[in-house]
Write an enzyme that holds these catalytic residues in place. Structure first.
Site, PDB file in Angstrom:
ATOM      1  N   ASP A 180       5.644   2.962  -4.728  1.00  0.00           N
ATOM      2  CA  ASP A 180       5.666   3.640  -3.697  1.00  0.00           C
ATOM      3  C   ASP A 180       7.209   3.609  -3.404  1.00  0.00           C
ATOM      4  O   ASP A 180       8.033   2.434  -3.166  1.00  0.00           O
ATOM      5  CB  ASP A 180       5.078   2.523  -2.468  1.00  0.00           C
ATOM      6  CG  ASP A 180       5.094   3.333  -1.012  1.00  0.00           C
ATOM      7  OD1 ASP A 180       5.616   4.375  -1.049  1.00  0.00           O
ATOM      8  OD2 ASP A 180       4.271   2.736  -0.312  1.00  0.00           O
TER       9      ASP A 180
ATOM     10  N   SER B 196       0.098   4.102   5.529  1.00  0.00           N
ATOM     11  CA  SER B 196       1.199   4.106   5.990  1.00  0.00           C
ATOM     12  C   SER B 196       1.644   3.553   7.348  1.00  0.00           C
ATOM     13  O   SER B 196       1.313   2.275   7.530  1.00  0.00           O
ATOM     14  CB  SER B 196       1.737   5.624   5.847  1.00  0.00           C
ATOM     15  OG  SER B 196       3.074   5.685   5.908  1.00  0.00           O
TER      16      SER B 196
ATOM     17  N   HIS C 294       2.863   6.513  -2.741  1.00  0.00           N
ATOM     18  CA  HIS C 294       2.672   6.156  -1.403  1.00  0.00           C
ATOM     19  C   HIS C 294       1.265   6.622  -0.837  1.00  0.00           C
ATOM     20  O   HIS C 294       0.589   5.994  -0.192  1.00  0.00           O
ATOM     21  CB  HIS C 294       3.861   6.621  -0.487  1.00  0.00           C
ATOM     22  CG  HIS C 294       3.715   6.180   0.930  1.00  0.00           C
ATOM     23  ND1 HIS C 294       3.749   4.908   1.390  1.00  0.00           N
ATOM     24  CD2 HIS C 294       3.476   6.795   2.326  1.00  0.00           C
ATOM     25  CE1 HIS C 294       3.583   4.670   2.814  1.00  0.00           C
ATOM     26  NE2 HIS C 294       3.472   5.903   3.194  1.00  0.00           N
TER      27      HIS C 294
END
Length: 420
Positions: free
Chosen positions: A325, A230, A359
């Site tokens: 995602d 991330s 994600h």
């Protein structure tokens, strides 16, 4: 509880967190239908559970490696389905397991009609393998923990940046150490004596961490690996682009630009932050937001200063993207990075993407997270992904990452200098 029915976890009820187990039930009636359950409580006290319906064979046995679930949290033959399909009993909660010293404890049980429990077994899933050491790190400005495999080494060394959100996460670092890597995981804020929040990021913090790791006697090679997730994806790219001592970097569902916070190096602004357009955030009925297309486009003229010059990186790069995602468009960012590298004639990269994955790509067999509080947005967000596809992606990616580091972290003792 039935005295005849047995629930067995093979090869052992104690294993590493990232290891599969075989779940078998014996002593049932021929063709008996039962409900299998798994239940665990995370470090924040949130309960996670799953259930699936199975039918015994003619011998009164069930083998999750062989037999399909006919209903419940998942369908079909899924040997580890009871683990990855566990859901929180509260809305928008992510499974919290960052303390490496205690195992992830899962209770498996078998139930018949009227919810009568026939058998149960406890699975202890450890983050630290036998002989792996954990040492708190408070060196200069660095705050974190160093994980060392048993023995004197040398071991391939990895800096784990995990992700933005405060505090120290040890799960991935501990497991990598259990697989033969010397791993330093660091906190950016909210750990030990660090401030609870930050308004900017200093690249020299990671330079100090890399230098600290390289100087360890157990560290083999002329450089270290960096692994991210991330927001820390762009920090890993910036470190690889500007700092010496990195041989291999893994970018997982990051951005192609510096996101959310300005990046400084020794009081000089390197990159302003790329921010999001609140008008492009979609609110779902559950109250969680979808921000997949909310970030400003870093390729537009007014945002280009946020783009990371990844072509400056001399290390090997592995880009890992989830195609579903919903935090942002990781696949598109990966393609932007690849396009930029190719434009500059660079071939020091490889990439992999996963349809149906969300994600949070992490070490395998943890509960799938569909939504939770976003540290930057300050509200719950949808992370995307379909549980079965996401679980398969985590298994593949975890193996791929280890192979990548083992291939590209060398044992040459040469040194390199800063590009800043």
């Amino acid at each position: 509880m039935s005295t005849q029915v047995r629930l067995r976890l093979l090869p052992s009820a104690r294993c590493l967190y990232d290891e599969p187990i075989q779940v078998k039930v014996t002593g049932l009636r021929s063709r008996q239908e039962v409900t299998m359950r798994a239940r665990s409580t995370d470090e924040k006290g949130v309960v996670f559970s799953s259930s699936a319906t199975y039918r015994a064979d003619g011998n009164g046995e069930i083998d999750l490696n062989r037999d399909p679930s006919t209903g419940g949290s998942f369908h079909g033959v899924e040997p580890m389905g009871l683990l990855w399909s566990m859901k929180p009993h509260m809305l928008h909660k992510k499974f919290q397991k960052s303390n490496s010293l205690n195992p992830h404890v899962v209770k498996f049980s078998v139930h018949e009609e009227a919810d009568r429990m026939l058998a149960e077994a406890i699975n202890e899933r450890f983050l630290l393998g036998d002989g792996v050491s954990r040492v708190p790190v408070r060196h200069g400005g660095i705050r974190g923990a160093l994980f060392s495999p048993p023995g004197t080494g040398p071991f391939p060394a990895v800096l784990d940046l995990y992700t933005f959100g405060g505090g120290l996460s040890e799960r991935r670092a501990a497991l990598l150490a259990s697989r033969g890597f010397l791993v330093l995981t660091v906190a950016l804020y909210g750990h030990d004596d660090q401030p609870q929040n930050v308004t900017k990021v200093h690249l020299e913090y990671f330079e100090e961490a890399i230098d600290f790791l390289r100087k360890k006697e157990q560290a083999g090679g002329k450089g270290v690996g960096v692994i991210s997730l991330s927001k820390s994806g762009d920090l890993a790219l910036s470190a690889a682009s500007y700092l010496p001592g990195i041989e291999a970097a893994v970018w997982i569902n990051g951005c192609s630009a510096n996101v959310a916070l300005p990046l400084y190096y020794k009081k000089t602004l390197i990159h302003p932050p790329l921010m999001f357009d609140s008008k492009k955030i979609i609110l779902t009925d559950s109250g969680a937001a979808i921000s997949k297309y909310a970030m400003h486009d870093p390729r537009k003229e007014q945002y280009r200063a946020t783009l990371i010059p990844i072509e400056q990186a001399s290390c090997r790069l592995l880009f890992v993207a989830s195609e579903d995602d919903l935090n942002w468009d990781s696949k598109a960012y990966m393609e932007q990075l690849v396009e930029r590298l190719k434009h500059h004639g660079k071939e020091n990269f490889e990439r992999v993407s996963y349809p149906g994955a969300g994600h949070y790509l992490e070490p395998p067999y943890g509960p799938f997270c569909s939504s939770s509080l976003h540290a930057v947005a300050g509200r719950p967000v949808m992370w995307g992904g379909e549980p079965r596809s996401h679980a398969a992606a985590e298994i593949h990616a975890w193996k791929k990452i280890q192979e990548f580091f083992k291939t590209h972290l060398s044992c040459d003792a040469a040194k390199s200098t800063s590009k800043l």
